[in-house]
Each structure stands twice: as structure tokens, then as C-alpha cells.
Write a protein that holds these residues in place. Structure first.
Motif, PDB file in Angstrom:
ATOM      1  N   PRO A  18      83.634 -15.004  73.010  1.00 30.54           N
ATOM      2  CA  PRO A  18      82.138 -14.681  72.236  1.00 30.54           C
ATOM      3  C   PRO A  18      81.598 -15.923  71.634  1.00 30.54           C
ATOM      4  O   PRO A  18      80.360 -15.703  71.294  1.00 30.54           O
ATOM      5  N   PHE A  19      82.129 -16.882  71.381  1.00 24.29           N
ATOM      6  CA  PHE A  19      81.619 -17.996  70.335  1.00 24.29           C
ATOM      7  C   PHE A  19      81.487 -19.228  71.343  1.00 24.29           C
ATOM      8  O   PHE A  19      80.659 -20.168  70.600  1.00 24.29           O
ATOM      9  N   GLN A  20      81.568 -19.129  72.575  1.00 31.30           N
ATOM     10  CA  GLN A  20      81.541 -20.475  73.152  1.00 31.30           C
ATOM     11  C   GLN A  20      80.007 -20.951  73.348  1.00 31.30           C
ATOM     12  O   GLN A  20      79.955 -22.301  73.275  1.00 31.30           O
ATOM     13  N   GLU A  21      79.057 -20.247  73.348  1.00 30.54           N
ATOM     14  CA  GLU A  21      77.776 -20.592  73.518  1.00 30.54           C
ATOM     15  C   GLU A  21      76.993 -20.199  72.286  1.00 30.54           C
ATOM     16  O   GLU A  21      75.734 -20.528  72.244  1.00 30.54           O
ATOM     17  N   VAL A  22      77.601 -20.192  71.126  1.00 32.24           N
ATOM     18  CA  VAL A  22      76.930 -20.016  70.167  1.00 32.24           C
ATOM     19  C   VAL A  22      76.287 -21.400  69.458  1.00 32.24           C
ATOM     20  O   VAL A  22      76.909 -22.287  69.315  1.00 32.24           O
ATOM     21  N   GLU A  23      74.927 -21.526  68.978  1.00 32.78           N
ATOM     22  CA  GLU A  23      74.469 -22.511  68.306  1.00 32.78           C
ATOM     23  C   GLU A  23      74.692 -22.726  66.789  1.00 32.78           C
ATOM     24  O   GLU A  23      74.405 -21.450  66.265  1.00 32.78           O
ATOM     25  N   GLU A  70      80.202  -1.587  64.972  1.00 30.60           N
ATOM     26  CA  GLU A  70      81.212  -1.756  65.764  1.00 30.60           C
ATOM     27  C   GLU A  70      81.131  -3.420  66.016  1.00 30.60           C
ATOM     28  O   GLU A  70      80.756  -4.122  66.978  1.00 30.60           O
ATOM     29  N   ILE A  71      81.203  -4.191  64.868  1.00 27.26           N
ATOM     30  CA  ILE A  71      81.296  -5.561  64.972  1.00 27.26           C
ATOM     31  C   ILE A  71      82.376  -6.395  65.994  1.00 27.26           C
ATOM     32  O   ILE A  71      82.329  -7.387  66.044  1.00 27.26           O
ATOM     33  N   PHE A  72      83.361  -5.657  66.207  1.00 25.63           N
ATOM     34  CA  PHE A  72      84.432  -6.196  67.185  1.00 25.63           C
ATOM     35  C   PHE A  72      84.279  -5.564  68.353  1.00 25.63           C
ATOM     36  O   PHE A  72      85.254  -5.890  69.399  1.00 25.63           O
ATOM     37  N   ASN A  73      83.371  -4.891  68.690  1.00 27.17           N
ATOM     38  CA  ASN A  73      82.864  -4.484  70.224  1.00 27.17           C
ATOM     39  C   ASN A  73      82.482  -5.598  70.912  1.00 27.17           C
ATOM     40  O   ASN A  73      81.420  -6.379  70.534  1.00 27.17           O
ATOM     41  N   TRP A  74      83.348  -5.930  71.949  1.00 25.01           N
ATOM     42  CA  TRP A  74      83.080  -7.233  72.798  1.00 25.01           C
ATOM     43  C   TRP A  74      81.613  -7.358  73.443  1.00 25.01           C
ATOM     44  O   TRP A  74      81.285  -8.563  73.700  1.00 25.01           O
ATOM     45  N   PHE A  76      79.075  -6.514  72.016  1.00 26.83           N
ATOM     46  CA  PHE A  76      78.274  -6.707  70.873  1.00 26.83           C
ATOM     47  C   PHE A  76      78.188  -8.145  69.992  1.00 26.83           C
ATOM     48  O   PHE A  76      77.433  -8.909  69.617  1.00 26.83           O
ATOM     49  N   MET A  77      79.657  -8.777  70.165  1.00 31.24           N
ATOM     50  CA  MET A  77      80.093  -9.734  69.365  1.00 31.24           C
ATOM     51  C   MET A  77      79.013 -10.995  69.882  1.00 31.24           C
ATOM     52  O   MET A  77      78.846 -11.715  68.625  1.00 31.24           O
TER      53      MET A  77
END
Length: 292
Positions: A18-23, A70-74, A76-77
Motif C-alpha cells: 500500500p505504500f509503493q505509490e505514496v508521494e 479501520e486503519i489496517f483495512n487493506w 483504505f490503507m
């Protein structure tokens, strides 16, 4: 249950990072990271259609129980990570815990499957999140729960307050009885329950156990008192709560629940035996004492 084990294995291998395209957002992230860390970190385990959305809304409004979404719901992450500019799990947890810290309290909600998807194991999740208190929310009537999930899947409507009365009536008309689907959903819920129970046993953790049925009988203020007591804080500073969640209209859900029980008595006896300890361990409510 073999199919569920295969699902677990496939799930943890197939999900994208979930973090691969985060700027990166250095100024914003740095500003959030200047906020204090919470002293209390509570984790609420739950299963779908157990009343978690109502509890989240009540906590959000209270001002003293964090915003335990649900911060660990895939699903929504990625969006949450992009909002903060968090590019790894450690930063993601740290920044959310600080940003949702209300008077030293941080909360989060997760199903057993959310944990597997994000961390591969409950042990890794626990080491990363470091909860100090636990709640465990489930339904006493697992058949009614499965029927509710079946209805949501068919109608795409999860909450009465999100649609009009006409849309509810249309959904009720289109809702059909699907025995195979209900059976599969029950097995999936049990899989999540068993995984959660195994975690509590393995870590010698005694969560405050809540049920949809018992929490539904409490007012919003009583819910705040129960949850505040569960983490050892006073609810006296809580804001006024407006109830925004109501039950869906219609009688089909109760009719389908009764029909499934009538037509699958041997299966139901097996399920009830497997869940007996979970039901007998439910906490009385309302309560106002701390649990760790």
C-alpha cells in the motif's frame, strides 16, 4: 475450513504494497510527528456486521476515545498513507497514532483478516502497534450476522443512515435467500473468530468482550462509559453524542435467519458448540472498570 486456510495463504501472497505509490510530504509529516505519542493504545478486534461502525461513530464524537477506524483495512490503507505521505508501515502507524491521539488515547479497529493482510501474523501486528488494552466485538447470533452480510453483498447497502427509505425498500424487495452463501459466510466468520481467540490465548490477553446484541441495548453515553472503563479513563469529559446509526427496515433478515436455522439444525448445533465459550465469556454491561 481447508478452503479458508487456502484463502489465507493466497491473501497474504497476493496483496500489493500500500505504500509503493505514496508521494512524500515532508513538511506535513513532520508537523504531525511533532504531536505527542498516546499513552493508551487500544485495539478493538471485530467481525463484519457486529456494530463496529456505530462504535466508531460514537468514539469519534466523544472526543475522548480517539477515532478508531479501520486503519489496517487493506482497501483504505493506500488512501490513508497517501494523505500523510507515509511510505512504510512503521511511519504509517506512528503518524496515525499521533494524529488521532485524543488526550493520550489512540484506538484502532481490525478484523483478523486485516491483520493477516497487513502483517502476515498477529505477532508482527502486536509488535508494531503495541496495544495496551483490547476489546473483542462479535455477535451472539452468528446466523443473523451471516444473513446481514449476505444482504449487504446483494444490495450493496451497509447502513440505513446512508440511503433513503425508498432505497431501503427496494433493497428489501431484491434481497433473496441464499443458503450456500450464508453457510460459507458463517464458516468465514468462524475462521476469523478462531484466529482472534488463538491470538488472545497465545498472548495471555484478556480483552473486554462486547457483543452486538448487548451493545445495541446501550445508549451512546453508556457505550462511552463502557469503553472508557475498559481502558481505565473517566468519561466525564466526553462530548454529547448524536445517534446516527439505525437498523435496516424489513422482515426478510429475521425470516431468513429462522429458515436457515430450521433447515440446518445439525450444522447449527456444531457451530453453537464451537462458540459456546465465546458467548459465556462476554462481559456484563454497562461496566466501568479498567481491563488490560
Amino acid at each position: 475450513m481447508r478452503n479458508l486456510r487456502l484463502l489465507k495463504r493466497g491473501l497474504v501472497k497476493s496483496l500489493q504494497d500500500p505504500f509503493q505509490e505514496v508521494e512524500e510530504k515532508p513538511p506535513y509529516l513532520e508537523r504531525i510527528m511533532q504531536k505527542p505519542e498516546p499513552a493508551i493504545r487500544y485495539a478493538m478486534f471485530f467481525t463484519p456486521r457486529s456494530g463496529s461502525s456505530r462504535l466508531t461513530d460514537i468514539c469519534d464524537q466523544s472526543g475522548v476515545l480517539s477515532k478508531p477506524g479501520e486503519i489496517f483495512n487493506w482497501n483504505f490503507m493506500p488512501g490513508i498513507a497517501a494523505h500523510y505521505g507515509a511510505r512504510d508501515m512503521a511511519t504509517y502507524i506512528d503518524v496515525i497514532a499521533r494524529d488521532r491521539n485524543t488526550n493520550g488515547v489512540f484506538g484502532c479497529q481490525q478484523t483478523y483478516m486485516h491483520i493477516l493482510a497487513g502483517f502476515r501474523s498477529t505477532g508482527k501486528w502486536r509488535a508494531a502497534v503495541k496495544p495496551t488494552h483490547y476489546f473483542w466485538l462479535y455477535r451472539e447470533d452468528i446466523v443473523a450476522q451471516a444473513v446481514s452480510i449476505s444482504r449487504m453483498r446483494q444490495t450493496r447497502i451497509g447502513h440505513a443512515n446512508s440511503v433513503s427509505q425508498g432505497q431501503q425498500e427496494t433493497a428489501e424487495r431484491d434481497f433473496t435467500y441464499r443458503q450456500g452463501s450464508i453457510l460459507g459466510i458463517i464458516e468465514f466468520i468462524q475462521f476469523m473468530e478462531a484466529g482472534s481467540e488463538a491470538f488472545f490465548r497465545r498472548t495471555s490477553t484478556r480483552p473486554m468482550r462486547l457483543s452486538y446484541e448487548r451493545v445495541s441495548d446501550l445508549s451512546a453515553d453508556e457505550v462511552v462509559a463502557v469503553l472508557a472503563g475498559g481502558i481505565g479513563i473517566e468519561p466525564s469529559g466526553a462530548a454529547a453524542i448524536t445517534e446516527r446509526h439505525t437498523k435496516m427496515t424489513g422482515s426478510k433478515a429475521s425470516e431468513f435467519t429462522a429458515r436457515f436455522r430450521r433447515e440446518n439444525q445439525r450444522f447449527i448445533r456444531k457451530i453453537d458448540r464451537a462458540r459456546r465459550n465465546m458467548i459465556t465469556q462476554l462481559d456484563d454491561m454497562p461496566v466501568s472498570y479498567p481491563r488490560k
